[in-house]
Design a protein around this motif. Structure first.
Motif, short mmCIF file in Angstrom:
data_model
loop_
_atom_site.label_atom_id
_atom_site.label_comp_id
_atom_site.label_asym_id
_atom_site.label_seq_id
_atom_site.Cartn_x
_atom_site.Cartn_y
_atom_site.Cartn_z
N ASP A 3 0.84 -1.19 0.00
CA ASP A 3 0.00 0.00 0.00
C ASP A 3 0.88 1.24 0.00
O ASP A 3 2.07 1.18 0.29
N TRP A 4 0.27 2.37 -0.30
CA TRP A 4 0.97 3.65 -0.25
C TRP A 4 0.71 4.30 1.09
O TRP A 4 -0.42 4.31 1.58
N PHE A 5 1.77 4.85 1.67
CA PHE A 5 1.68 5.54 2.95
C PHE A 5 2.34 6.91 2.83
O PHE A 5 3.20 7.12 1.98
N THR A 6 1.94 7.81 3.71
CA THR A 6 2.51 9.15 3.71
C THR A 6 3.59 9.24 4.77
O THR A 6 3.39 8.82 5.91
N ILE A 78 5.97 8.55 10.21
CA ILE A 78 4.99 8.04 9.26
C ILE A 78 3.63 8.54 9.73
O ILE A 78 3.30 8.43 10.92
N SER A 80 0.12 8.58 10.84
CA SER A 80 -0.67 7.48 11.43
C SER A 80 -1.94 8.02 12.07
O SER A 80 -2.02 9.19 12.45
N PRO A 85 -0.51 3.06 10.78
CA PRO A 85 -0.16 3.96 9.68
C PRO A 85 -1.34 4.13 8.73
O PRO A 85 -2.07 3.18 8.43
N ALA A 87 -3.06 4.48 5.35
CA ALA A 87 -2.83 4.13 3.94
C ALA A 87 -3.51 5.16 3.04
O ALA A 87 -4.54 5.73 3.39
#
Length: 167
Positions: A3-6, A78, A80, A85, A87
């Protein structure tokens, strides 16, 4: 499942964080756009992050482990919600990718491509609702138009945002 996370970076460290995460094998995305910077009597066209202090990273939190990302150089944390976190949906990132031009920069301008000789309508300003012909396109934002007013041709230098193709 990846997945993509910031990732929240340190101040002005987006490029450092991106470089270090990619060096570790992660896929990252740092959306950039071009803007003008005025400094010391000169104007430069520079690339700046669309979201200052944030980049996107693609990973599987169960396999990749978040601590490698969290403690990479340039990374502050990250993003959250609680301890989990957050996504980012692929659909949100796709809308950013769709706005990129051929050089990979986010382009917020209208998708209309103007060319010299095109007849256009002025949509705002003192000459709103008038029409003219594009004589010259200067730089990224300026357009020189020829207007027919009172049996004379008048040159008008305006921005791209103030014109549109006639309907």
């Amino acid at each position: 499942m990846r997945d993509w996370f910031t990732v929240h970076t340190h101040a002005r460290a987006e490029f450092i964080a991106q470089k270090n995460l990619e060096r570790q094998g992660y896929t990252t995305y740092l959306p950039l756009f071009r803007t003008t910077r005025k400094h010391a009597r000169k104007i430069d066209l520079v690339a700046v992050p669309l979201f200052p202090r944030y980049i996107f990273v693609c990973l599987n939190p169960e396999v990749d482990g978040l601590s490698k990302v969290k403690y990479s150089k340039g990374v502050a944390n990250i993003v959250s919600f609680g301890l989990k976190p957050a996504a980012i949906s692929q659909k949100n990132l796709q809308s950013l990718w769709d706005k990129e031009d051929e050089d990979g920069f986010i382009n917020f301008r209208k998708s209309e491509k103007f060319m010299p000789g095109d007849k256009v309508s002025i949509i705002n300003g003192i000459f709103a609702k008038s029409s003219g012909i594009i004589e010259k396109i200067s730089g990224n934002d300026r357009v020189l138009l020829l207007l027919d007013l009172l049996d004379q041709q008048l040159r008008l230098n305006t921005s791209r945002e103030s014109i549109s193709l006639p309907i």
